[in-house]
Design a protein around this motif. Structure first.
Motif, PDB file in Angstrom:
ATOM      1  N   SER A  49       0.797  -1.228   0.000  1.00 21.67           N
ATOM      2  CA  SER A  49       0.000   0.000   0.000  1.00 21.67           C
ATOM      3  C   SER A  49       0.828   1.275   0.000  1.00 21.67           C
ATOM      4  O   SER A  49       0.353   2.331  -0.419  1.00 21.67           O
ATOM      5  CB  SER A  49      -0.959   0.001   1.193  1.00 21.67           C
ATOM      6  N   SER A  50       2.072   1.215   0.476  1.00 22.66           N
ATOM      7  CA  SER A  50       2.916   2.411   0.497  1.00 22.66           C
ATOM      8  C   SER A  50       3.482   2.745  -0.871  1.00 22.66           C
ATOM      9  O   SER A  50       3.955   3.864  -1.095  1.00 22.66           O
ATOM     10  CB  SER A  50       4.072   2.222   1.477  1.00 22.66           C
ATOM     11  N   GLY A  51       3.464   1.768  -1.786  1.00 21.68           N
ATOM     12  CA  GLY A  51       4.036   1.988  -3.107  1.00 21.68           C
ATOM     13  C   GLY A  51       5.464   1.516  -3.245  1.00 21.68           C
ATOM     14  O   GLY A  51       6.039   1.572  -4.334  1.00 21.68           O
ATOM     15  N   PHE A  52       6.053   1.033  -2.141  1.00 23.49           N
ATOM     16  CA  PHE A  52       7.417   0.502  -2.236  1.00 23.49           C
ATOM     17  C   PHE A  52       7.452  -0.714  -3.157  1.00 23.49           C
ATOM     18  O   PHE A  52       8.377  -0.871  -3.961  1.00 23.49           O
ATOM     19  CB  PHE A  52       7.924   0.127  -0.846  1.00 23.49           C
ATOM     20  N   PHE A  53       6.451  -1.591  -3.034  1.00 20.83           N
ATOM     21  CA  PHE A  53       6.272  -2.698  -3.972  1.00 20.83           C
ATOM     22  C   PHE A  53       5.183  -2.309  -4.958  1.00 20.83           C
ATOM     23  O   PHE A  53       4.081  -1.932  -4.562  1.00 20.83           O
ATOM     24  CB  PHE A  53       5.851  -3.978  -3.238  1.00 20.83           C
ATOM     25  N   LYS A  54       5.470  -2.423  -6.235  1.00 22.25           N
ATOM     26  CA  LYS A  54       4.509  -2.024  -7.266  1.00 22.25           C
ATOM     27  C   LYS A  54       3.657  -3.192  -7.759  1.00 22.25           C
ATOM     28  O   LYS A  54       2.484  -3.012  -8.093  1.00 22.25           O
ATOM     29  CB  LYS A  54       5.246  -1.419  -8.469  1.00 22.25           C
ATOM     30  N   LYS A  55       4.249  -4.391  -7.843  1.00 21.74           N
ATOM     31  CA  LYS A  55       3.525  -5.554  -8.334  1.00 21.74           C
ATOM     32  C   LYS A  55       3.808  -6.750  -7.426  1.00 21.74           C
ATOM     33  O   LYS A  55       4.961  -6.975  -7.037  1.00 21.74           O
ATOM     34  CB  LYS A  55       3.927  -5.882  -9.778  1.00 21.74           C
ATOM     35  N   GLY A  56       2.748  -7.490  -7.107  1.00 23.01           N
ATOM     36  CA  GLY A  56       2.919  -8.624  -6.208  1.00 23.01           C
ATOM     37  C   GLY A  56       2.005  -9.778  -6.570  1.00 23.01           C
ATOM     38  O   GLY A  56       1.007  -9.612  -7.276  1.00 23.01           O
ATOM     39  N   LEU A  57       2.346 -10.951  -6.058  1.00 29.86           N
ATOM     40  CA  LEU A  57       1.572 -12.170  -6.305  1.00 29.86           C
ATOM     41  C   LEU A  57       1.211 -12.819  -4.976  1.00 29.86           C
ATOM     42  O   LEU A  57       2.070 -12.986  -4.105  1.00 29.86           O
ATOM     43  CB  LEU A  57       2.383 -13.168  -7.146  1.00 29.86           C
ATOM     44  N   LEU A  58      -0.055 -13.178  -4.852  1.00 30.78           N
ATOM     45  CA  LEU A  58      -0.526 -13.959  -3.713  1.00 30.78           C
ATOM     46  C   LEU A  58      -0.968 -15.322  -4.228  1.00 30.78           C
ATOM     47  O   LEU A  58      -1.939 -15.424  -4.979  1.00 30.78           O
ATOM     48  CB  LEU A  58      -1.697 -13.268  -3.022  1.00 30.78           C
ATOM     49  N   ILE A  59      -0.242 -16.352  -3.841  1.00 33.15           N
ATOM     50  CA  ILE A  59      -0.600 -17.723  -4.204  1.00 33.15           C
ATOM     51  C   ILE A  59      -1.352 -18.348  -3.036  1.00 33.15           C
ATOM     52  O   ILE A  59      -0.922 -18.237  -1.882  1.00 33.15           O
ATOM     53  CB  ILE A  59       0.659 -18.554  -4.518  1.00 33.15           C
ATOM     54  N   ALA A  60      -2.482 -18.962  -3.327  1.00 30.35           N
ATOM     55  CA  ALA A  60      -3.215 -19.755  -2.332  1.00 30.35           C
ATOM     56  C   ALA A  60      -3.378 -21.140  -2.934  1.00 30.35           C
ATOM     57  O   ALA A  60      -4.054 -21.307  -3.959  1.00 30.35           O
ATOM     58  CB  ALA A  60      -4.572 -19.128  -2.024  1.00 30.35           C
ATOM     59  N   ALA A  61      -2.724 -22.125  -2.337  1.00 35.93           N
ATOM     60  CA  ALA A  61      -2.655 -23.453  -2.946  1.00 35.93           C
ATOM     61  C   ALA A  61      -2.705 -24.522  -1.871  1.00 35.93           C
ATOM     62  O   ALA A  61      -2.346 -24.284  -0.712  1.00 35.93           O
ATOM     63  CB  ALA A  61      -1.369 -23.592  -3.757  1.00 35.93           C
ATOM     64  N   GLU A  62      -3.138 -25.713  -2.259  1.00 37.47           N
ATOM     65  CA  GLU A  62      -3.152 -26.829  -1.323  1.00 37.47           C
ATOM     66  C   GLU A  62      -3.256 -28.142  -2.079  1.00 37.47           C
ATOM     67  O   GLU A  62      -3.995 -28.240  -3.072  1.00 37.47           O
ATOM     68  CB  GLU A  62      -4.339 -26.713  -0.370  1.00 37.47           C
ATOM     69  N   THR A  63      -2.477 -29.126  -1.630  1.00 38.38           N
ATOM     70  CA  THR A  63      -2.649 -30.495  -2.110  1.00 38.38           C
ATOM     71  C   THR A  63      -3.175 -31.310  -0.938  1.00 38.38           C
ATOM     72  O   THR A  63      -2.444 -32.049  -0.267  1.00 38.38           O
ATOM     73  CB  THR A  63      -1.326 -31.076  -2.661  1.00 38.38           C
ATOM     74  N   ASN A  64      -4.467 -31.141  -0.695  1.00 30.62           N
ATOM     75  CA  ASN A  64      -5.118 -31.778   0.449  1.00 30.62           C
ATOM     76  C   ASN A  64      -5.085 -33.295   0.384  1.00 30.62           C
ATOM     77  O   ASN A  64      -5.071 -33.963   1.423  1.00 30.62           O
ATOM     78  CB  ASN A  64      -6.576 -31.316   0.530  1.00 30.62           C
ATOM     79  N   THR A  65      -5.091 -33.854  -0.822  1.00 32.12           N
ATOM     80  CA  THR A  65      -5.147 -35.312  -0.939  1.00 32.12           C
ATOM     81  C   THR A  65      -3.853 -35.974  -0.482  1.00 32.12           C
ATOM     82  O   THR A  65      -3.825 -37.192  -0.266  1.00 32.12           O
ATOM     83  CB  THR A  65      -5.455 -35.741  -2.377  1.00 32.12           C
ATOM     84  N   LEU A  66      -2.780 -35.193  -0.291  1.00 25.90           N
ATOM     85  CA  LEU A  66      -1.501 -35.771   0.111  1.00 25.90           C
ATOM     86  C   LEU A  66      -1.351 -35.913   1.622  1.00 25.90           C
ATOM     87  O   LEU A  66      -0.504 -36.667   2.084  1.00 25.90           O
ATOM     88  CB  LEU A  66      -0.349 -34.928  -0.445  1.00 25.90           C
TER      89      LEU A  66
END
Length: 352
Positions: free
Chosen positions: A135-152
């Protein structure tokens, strides 16, 4: 708890990758008859789920999703300033999987990467973390990964979990944009209920032993090892029908949300019966509460973004949307947010 407001962040794009292998719940042999599984399907709303093949991890699915989204956005990997990886089925206890993904995806060595080992509320928590960082602008582009291999990490011979959980990875791309509408958040946690959804062995409190690797029968169609996750259904049900609707109502009051103006309510998808009780208690029309659990099962932290990607893509691509989301479960934890989108790039669903 008072709410958190995060400004200057826009959702630029979203993508998901799921295993190509489909398990139909009606075909599962762990049930004594089809009538039994039909009752499970009728209660949960889950007809099938995706399951990874041997040797495939959540980071494999994640890398595919990120690669597809970066291409569709026209972003270079070198432009990504930060990456947060929400996942409990990580590749290793150490190092954090985000470090491995930094190298695998070709992100800069000065990028900020971090694992967030959260469960069902993880996407909402993750959005608050990455949003606050950017939000401050120090980082301009970012990625949020939400993942799970529940069957393992759930027993394949346990009928209380196998029909419910699936595997998936999602990625949400965010960019600094002072013209964007603010995102609002509220959070909650009750650690006294940590054993409602837990894996006893495999951590430092209860290290893996030979006995923890033995398959133990607890009843008809219920066999698991100590390293497999246990879901205490009645505890989870009691929590889910009481706490999330209360939290959402408090959120609506805190931020003066006009429910009639919402385009979608996104709920963590573990059980359609529970979610429908929440929807009705909030008096939200059915057409505003999309579901993808029928085809993908409970994909934990990926459930809300996967629903957006697979059920709301046209609306997100073509028109402004006002959304309210609530994730709740393992922890026990819960988190609610509202946010707006406009012209989001939604990549076609990727199969691995």
């Amino acid at each position: 708890m008072p709410g958190l407001t995060v400004k200057n962040i826009r959702i630029a794009g979203m993508a998901a990758c799921v295993p190509s292998r489909i398990e139909e719940n009606l075909d599962l042999s762990i049930f004594s008859n089809r009538e039994e599984i039909r009752k499970v399907i009728a209660t949960t709303g889950i007809k099938r789920h995706r399951a990874v093949d041997a040797g495939v991890t959540a980071s494999d699915l994640s890398a595919k999703a990120v690669g597809g989204l970066l291409s569709d956005l026209g972003w270079e990997a070198s432009e990504v300033d930060c990456l947060f990886y929400v996942c409990t089925s990580r590749d290793f206890i150490a190092p954090q999987t985000a470090c491995i993904l930094q190298h695998r995806l070709g992100l800069r060595k000065d990028s900020f990467v971090m694992d967030l080992p959260l469960g069902c509320s993880g996407w909402v928590y993750g959005m608050s973390v990455i949003g606050s960082m950017m939000s401050s602008g120090f980082f301009k582009k970012g990625l949020l990964i939400a993942a799970e291999t529940n069957t393992l990490n759930r027993s394949q011979t346990d009928r209380t979990v196998r029909p419910l959980f699936g595997d998936a990875a999602t990625v949400t791309a965010l960019e600094f944009n002072p013209a964007s509408a603010p995102m609002n958040f509220m959070f909650g946690v009750d650690g006294s209920g940590y054993q409602a959804i837990w894996t006893k062995f495999g951590g430092m409190r209860f290290p893996t032993t030979q006995d923890a690797l033995k398959l133990v029968e607890y009843g008809p169609g219920i066999s698991r090892r100590g390293i497999d996750m246990v879901v205490n259904g009645m505890d989870v049900f009691g929590f889910a029908i009481k706490i999330p609707p209360k939290a959402i109502k408090e959120f609506i009051s805190e931020f003066n949300i006009d429910v009639d103006n919402l385009d979608y309510l996104l709920l963590h998808q573990a059980n359609k019966f529970i979610d429908e009780k929440i929807r009705k208690s909030l008096k939200i029309p059915a057409e505003k509460v999309p579901y993808c659990l029928e085809d993908f099962g409970n994909v934990t932290s990926a459930s809300i973004p996967l629903t957006l990607i697979t059920r709301c893509a046209d609306a997100l691509r073509n028109s402004p949307c006002r959304l309210l989301a609530c994730g709740f479960g393992v922890g026990l934890s819960w988190a609610t947010m509202n946010f707006s989108t406009d012209g989001v790039v939604i990549s076609p669903l990727i199969e691995y």
